[in-house]
Scaffold this motif. Structure first.
Motif, PDB file in Angstrom:
ATOM      1  N   ARG A 232      37.409  58.713  26.142  1.00 14.01           N
ATOM      2  CA  ARG A 232      38.345  59.829  26.160  1.00 14.01           C
ATOM      3  C   ARG A 232      37.590  61.106  25.783  1.00 14.01           C
ATOM      4  N   GLU A 233      38.146  62.229  26.154  1.00 16.95           N
ATOM      5  CA  GLU A 233      37.504  63.529  25.884  1.00 16.95           C
ATOM      6  C   GLU A 233      37.083  63.687  24.424  1.00 16.95           C
ATOM      7  N   GLU A 234      37.982  63.281  23.518  1.00 15.52           N
ATOM      8  CA  GLU A 234      37.690  63.411  22.086  1.00 15.52           C
ATOM      9  C   GLU A 234      36.487  62.555  21.701  1.00 15.52           C
ATOM     10  N   GLN A 235      36.364  61.390  22.374  1.00 16.48           N
ATOM     11  CA  GLN A 235      35.255  60.483  22.069  1.00 16.48           C
ATOM     12  C   GLN A 235      33.941  61.006  22.640  1.00 16.48           C
ATOM     13  N   VAL A 236      34.011  61.584  23.832  1.00 17.51           N
ATOM     14  CA  VAL A 236      32.806  62.125  24.472  1.00 17.51           C
ATOM     15  C   VAL A 236      32.155  63.163  23.559  1.00 17.51           C
ATOM     16  N   ARG A 237      32.972  63.939  22.878  1.00 17.22           N
ATOM     17  CA  ARG A 237      32.448  65.009  22.017  1.00 17.22           C
ATOM     18  C   ARG A 237      31.659  64.477  20.829  1.00 17.22           C
ATOM     19  N   VAL A 238      32.006  63.285  20.332  1.00 19.37           N
ATOM     20  CA  VAL A 238      31.357  62.802  19.099  1.00 19.37           C
ATOM     21  C   VAL A 238      30.407  61.616  19.317  1.00 19.37           C
ATOM     22  N   ALA A 239      30.524  60.928  20.454  1.00 22.40           N
ATOM     23  CA  ALA A 239      29.732  59.696  20.628  1.00 22.40           C
ATOM     24  C   ALA A 239      28.356  59.976  21.230  1.00 22.40           C
ATOM     25  N   THR A 240      27.367  59.188  20.820  1.00 30.34           N
ATOM     26  CA  THR A 240      26.036  59.300  21.420  1.00 30.34           C
ATOM     27  C   THR A 240      25.604  57.950  21.981  1.00 30.34           C
ATOM     28  N   PHE A 241      24.738  58.004  22.995  1.00 33.45           N
ATOM     29  CA  PHE A 241      24.145  56.818  23.608  1.00 33.45           C
ATOM     30  C   PHE A 241      22.646  56.885  23.366  1.00 33.45           C
ATOM     31  N   ALA A 242      22.065  55.782  22.900  1.00 30.47           N
ATOM     32  CA  ALA A 242      20.620  55.808  22.638  1.00 30.47           C
ATOM     33  C   ALA A 242      20.039  54.409  22.784  1.00 30.47           C
ATOM     34  N   LEU A 243      18.712  54.366  22.870  1.00 33.86           N
ATOM     35  CA  LEU A 243      18.014  53.081  22.974  1.00 33.86           C
ATOM     36  C   LEU A 243      17.650  52.585  21.575  1.00 33.86           C
ATOM     37  N   VAL A 244      17.607  51.256  21.410  1.00 37.71           N
ATOM     38  CA  VAL A 244      17.172  50.663  20.136  1.00 37.71           C
ATOM     39  C   VAL A 244      15.665  50.888  20.017  1.00 37.71           C
ATOM     40  N   PRO A 245      15.206  51.561  18.964  1.00 36.75           N
ATOM     41  CA  PRO A 245      13.770  51.851  18.844  1.00 36.75           C
ATOM     42  C   PRO A 245      12.977  50.656  18.314  1.00 36.75           C
ATOM     43  N   ASP A 246      11.668  50.680  18.494  1.00 34.00           N
ATOM     44  CA  ASP A 246      10.732  49.691  17.913  1.00 34.00           C
ATOM     45  C   ASP A 246      11.259  48.274  18.032  1.00 34.00           C
ATOM     46  N   LEU A 247      11.675  47.898  19.253  1.00 32.96           N
ATOM     47  CA  LEU A 247      12.427  46.658  19.394  1.00 32.96           C
ATOM     48  C   LEU A 247      11.734  45.435  18.787  1.00 32.96           C
ATOM     49  N   ASP A 248      10.422  45.317  18.946  1.00 33.38           N
ATOM     50  CA  ASP A 248       9.766  44.108  18.422  1.00 33.38           C
ATOM     51  C   ASP A 248       9.738  44.072  16.895  1.00 33.38           C
ATOM     52  N   MET A 249       9.914  45.217  16.252  1.00 36.12           N
ATOM     53  CA  MET A 249       9.954  45.240  14.784  1.00 36.12           C
ATOM     54  C   MET A 249      11.371  45.361  14.234  1.00 36.12           C
ATOM     55  N   ALA A 250      12.353  45.521  15.132  1.00 36.76           N
ATOM     56  CA  ALA A 250      13.717  45.844  14.696  1.00 36.76           C
ATOM     57  C   ALA A 250      14.351  44.729  13.859  1.00 36.76           C
ATOM     58  N   GLY A 251      14.058  43.460  14.196  1.00 39.27           N
ATOM     59  CA  GLY A 251      14.659  42.352  13.460  1.00 39.27           C
ATOM     60  C   GLY A 251      14.214  42.340  12.008  1.00 39.27           C
ATOM     61  N   ALA A 252      12.904  42.341  11.779  1.00 37.71           N
ATOM     62  CA  ALA A 252      12.365  42.301  10.408  1.00 37.71           C
ATOM     63  C   ALA A 252      12.816  43.531   9.622  1.00 37.71           C
ATOM     64  N   ARG A 253      12.795  44.681  10.280  1.00 37.69           N
ATOM     65  CA  ARG A 253      13.182  45.909   9.593  1.00 37.69           C
ATOM     66  C   ARG A 253      14.681  45.930   9.276  1.00 37.69           C
ATOM     67  N   GLY A 254      15.478  45.403  10.186  1.00 37.90           N
ATOM     68  CA  GLY A 254      16.929  45.367   9.965  1.00 37.90           C
ATOM     69  C   GLY A 254      17.305  44.505   8.767  1.00 37.90           C
ATOM     70  N   VAL A 255      16.692  43.327   8.665  1.00 37.49           N
ATOM     71  CA  VAL A 255      17.045  42.459   7.523  1.00 37.49           C
ATOM     72  C   VAL A 255      16.450  42.985   6.221  1.00 37.49           C
ATOM     73  N   ALA A 256      15.337  43.725   6.320  1.00 41.39           N
ATOM     74  CA  ALA A 256      14.795  44.354   5.107  1.00 41.39           C
ATOM     75  C   ALA A 256      15.787  45.407   4.600  1.00 41.39           C
ATOM     76  N   ILE A 257      16.359  46.179   5.522  1.00 44.67           N
ATOM     77  CA  ILE A 257      17.380  47.177   5.148  1.00 44.67           C
ATOM     78  C   ILE A 257      18.587  46.475   4.507  1.00 44.67           C
ATOM     79  N   ALA A 258      18.988  45.337   5.085  1.00 44.05           N
ATOM     80  CA  ALA A 258      20.122  44.580   4.519  1.00 44.05           C
ATOM     81  C   ALA A 258      19.796  44.092   3.115  1.00 44.05           C
ATOM     82  N   ALA A 259      18.561  43.621   2.918  1.00 44.21           N
ATOM     83  CA  ALA A 259      18.161  43.119   1.589  1.00 44.21           C
ATOM     84  C   ALA A 259      18.142  44.257   0.570  1.00 44.21           C
ATOM     85  N   LEU A 260      17.614  45.410   0.985  1.00 42.38           N
ATOM     86  CA  LEU A 260      17.594  46.560   0.075  1.00 42.38           C
ATOM     87  C   LEU A 260      19.017  46.983  -0.282  1.00 42.38           C
ATOM     88  N   GLY A 261      19.905  46.905   0.705  1.00 38.41           N
ATOM     89  CA  GLY A 261      21.309  47.264   0.485  1.00 38.41           C
ATOM     90  C   GLY A 261      21.973  46.409  -0.589  1.00 38.41           C
TER      91      GLY A 261
END
Ligand SMILES: [Zn+2]
Length: 338
Positions: free
Chosen positions: A305-334
């Motif tokens: 919807r128009e309201e959503q277009v104004r606030v939403a972004t589309f992007a690629l997942v960065p550093d894909l081969d490192m994303a898993g290890a980094r994601g769970v490290a962020i979860a552990a720190l959390g």
């Protein structure tokens, strides 16, 4: 200075990738740090391989073992939200001893440290979310679709992975999507390995290309080179390269995938109305021109919807081969900061 760190361990079919995250949120490893995962040798050997991966990354970064406060672990699914491998087994965990094995609990007992678990797609989704939003991460929401052999996903709300009551939230690949206007005339309803017909993974995955899209499109492009490749599985892996070179058959396949992903994101838009839609997987490694074309196609087929277009972004997942290890490290720190 606070010497506390957390370690992230990404368990894969061949390798474990490890990372170290300090208390300030800085990663001490800027590349893949891989050791053998030995998952084919069963759970006991594989848990020891995870311990070796942890020791190896600490040695590499010069961090003392006593500084580690918690560990994050991710594996491919299917597994419960608490890291119990499916009782029916899983592609990467074929030995019978893996069925119903609590890999998180086993690693926690072996290390004497708290271990936080996510499946690999949720871990990558969490990483994409934190990289994109930085300090705003805890106030933002996102949905990630990761196109690989299957279609993995993750739903992040207020900076946290939505796990669901049975640990099955974010299984975006098995969401049914409308097929009207997506399939070509005479194209059979695509089937998924999960038993569903017409879900997102039946189109937007390598398996979907091999089982559904490529066999159909080869009938419409008589004499195409891909029809002469030894097996359809082999041919499916070549489709991306053909797409990058502008091959018409490959582009039809990627257009159908983009349409499926856009329709999936449209469903997400009406469920959680996220701030961001992330796309990951093999396409991220494609040439910049091709991946931008693909992302634009996905966006074109996401009905916001128009309201959503104004606030939403589309992007690629960065550093894909490192994303898993980094994601769970962020979860552990959390969990330490909670
Ligand atoms: Zn499915």
């Amino acid at each position: 200075m606070d010497q506390s760190v957390v370690v992230g361990l990404d368990n894969g079919g061949n390798c474990n990738n490890a990372t170290v995250l300090d208390a300030s949120g800085r990663f001490l490893v800027d590349r893949l740090c891989e050791t053998s995962s030995r998952v084919q040798q069963g759970p006991e050997v594989a848990v020891e391989a995870l311990v070796e991966a942890l020791e190896h990354v600490l040695e590499l970064t010069g961090v003392a073992a006593t500084s580690v406060r918690a560990v994050g672990l991710d594996t491919p699914g299917p597994a419960s939200a608490e890291g119990v491998i499916s009782s029916k087994g899983a592609t990467n965990f074929s030995q019978p001893a893996w069925r119903g094995f609590d890999i998180r609990g086993a690693l926690e007992a072996r290390l004497g440290l708290p271990v936080v678990y996510h499946n690999d797609a949720n871990a990558a989704a969490l990483y994409a979310h934190h990289v994109h939003f930085g300090a705003e991460a805890a106030r933002r929401s996102s949905v990630s679709a990761i196109v690989g052999t299957g279609l993995g996903g993750g739903v992040i709300e207020a900076g946290q992975v939505v796990r669901g009551a049975a640990g099955m939230a974010g299984e975006l690949g098995h969401v049914h999507i409308p097929m009207h206007g997506l399939l070509a005339e005479g194209q059979p309803l695509p089937r998924c390995n999960c038993g569903f017909a017409g879900d997102a993974e039946s189109i937007a995955s390598l398996t979907g290309i091999a089982n559904n899209l490529l066999p159909f499109w080869l009938t419409r492009f008589d004499g195409h080179e891909l029809g002469r490749v030894g097996s359809v599985q082999e041919a499916a892996k070549l489709v991306r390269g053909y797409g990058e070179r502008g091959d018409p058959l490959a582009l039809r396949i990627f257009e159908q995938q983009a349409m499926a992903l856009g329709r999936l994101f449209t469903i997400a838009a009406n469920f959680t109305d996220p701030n961001a839609y992330f796309l990951g997987g093999g396409v991220v490694e494609a040439t910049p021109r091709f991946r931008e074309w693909f992302l634009a196609k996905v966006r074109e087929h996401t009905a916001l919807r128009e309201e959503q277009v104004r606030v939403a972004t589309f992007a690629l997942v960065p550093d894909l081969d490192m994303a898993g290890a980094r994601g769970v490290a962020i979860a552990a720190l959390g969990t330490l900061q909670a």
